[in-house]
Design an enzyme around this catalytic site. Sequence first.
Site, PDB file in Angstrom:
ATOM      1  N   GLU A 156       9.919 -25.238  27.808  1.00  0.00           N
ATOM      2  CA  GLU A 156       9.593 -24.816  26.586  1.00  0.00           C
ATOM      3  C   GLU A 156      10.082 -23.352  25.980  1.00  0.00           C
ATOM      4  O   GLU A 156       9.928 -22.828  26.696  1.00  0.00           O
ATOM      5  CB  GLU A 156       7.787 -24.479  26.794  1.00  0.00           C
ATOM      6  CG  GLU A 156       7.550 -23.291  25.428  1.00  0.00           C
ATOM      7  CD  GLU A 156       5.989 -22.569  25.459  1.00  0.00           C
ATOM      8  OE1 GLU A 156       5.020 -23.035  26.354  1.00  0.00           O
ATOM      9  OE2 GLU A 156       5.415 -21.864  24.430  1.00  0.00           O
ATOM     10  N   GLU A 161       8.475 -16.191  17.895  1.00  0.00           N
ATOM     11  CA  GLU A 161       6.760 -15.736  17.593  1.00  0.00           C
ATOM     12  C   GLU A 161       6.575 -14.256  18.045  1.00  0.00           C
ATOM     13  O   GLU A 161       7.602 -13.727  18.574  1.00  0.00           O
ATOM     14  CB  GLU A 161       6.557 -16.147  19.126  1.00  0.00           C
ATOM     15  CG  GLU A 161       5.515 -16.282  19.969  1.00  0.00           C
ATOM     16  CD  GLU A 161       5.309 -17.077  21.306  1.00  0.00           C
ATOM     17  OE1 GLU A 161       3.876 -17.160  21.392  1.00  0.00           O
ATOM     18  OE2 GLU A 161       6.123 -16.620  22.029  1.00  0.00           O
TER      19      GLU A 161
END
Length: 332
Positions: A156, A161
């Site tokens: 990932e 974020e």
Amino acid sequence: MFRALSTLLLALAASSSAFVPNHAAHHRRHNNIGQVEYLPRSTSYKLVDRFEGKNFFDGWDFFTDDDPTHGNVNYVGGDAASKLAYVQDDNTVVIAVDDFSNVAQGGKRDSIRISTKKAYERGLFIADIYSMPHGCSVWPAYWSLGGGKDWPNAGEIDIIEGVNENVQNQVTLHSGAGCVLDKAAKALANVMGTTCASSNGNNAGCAYLQKGNNSYGHEFNMGAGGVYAHTLEADAITVWYFPRDKIPADITAQKPDPSTWGTPTALFPNTQCDIMSHFLAQNLIFDITLCGDWAGPAYEGSGCPGTCASQIANPSNFKLAKWKIASVSIYQ
């Protein structure tokens, strides 16, 4: 997404109101001795896919399962998504949280998570973004996820974020066992943690926190956004951030040449991680969740009012919980 972060959170330095996972205590700067630097690639990148304008969503699937990070959202598709995922008359792509419905305190609010129909084994990925979601309880991400194995064994990559009113973007990798961020990697952002291997009990990953206050949230939006570019190649995963007024001309001309972009924002070299075996073909993802495993625990120390659960109830709290995207381009 299976990128839930540790619920033990430490405050950042006083210059930021953001909260990040417990590995934030390990911020460090590196001198120039023995550094691993980004090596310019001799390969000339060619455009293979470009998502923009009225046809943007043709290349993406809508995720409608329960939020794996336990957020207070219902991810919707079909007709329910038409008011939350659309293209404006000026061709700006909008991905939003429901900001018009009343929801019970602690309830779930409709939101969007999309992923590319295609998975990419390697390449250069350029996201031109005008503005990103932010606000109390809000947890957006632009990221990618490998398939075919249980998380995190296909890898990932979290490119954008943050939570609540953060102003600094966090770039993170999650992988299976045997992947470590080389401490000598030369990058502009601050290293937060070096263990990329993640699990449901220890899932912070290896990460960088960007400097300044314009890489995430309000200040990013006030500058009309910018470009996040990253490469997935056998030698490294590399991320660059360019504010709107500093986007390289070769990106604008759709002839990107990373060898001219200088020191990257974040660099994850293959010196202590076999990139290709840990990061399988990746689907790009945009989403917005609320509260959940990171924004929820971080809420109390974020300077936000009340509780994360109470924030969910008022639709006006989510007027700024929107991605506004110009384009996403993939080169190989």
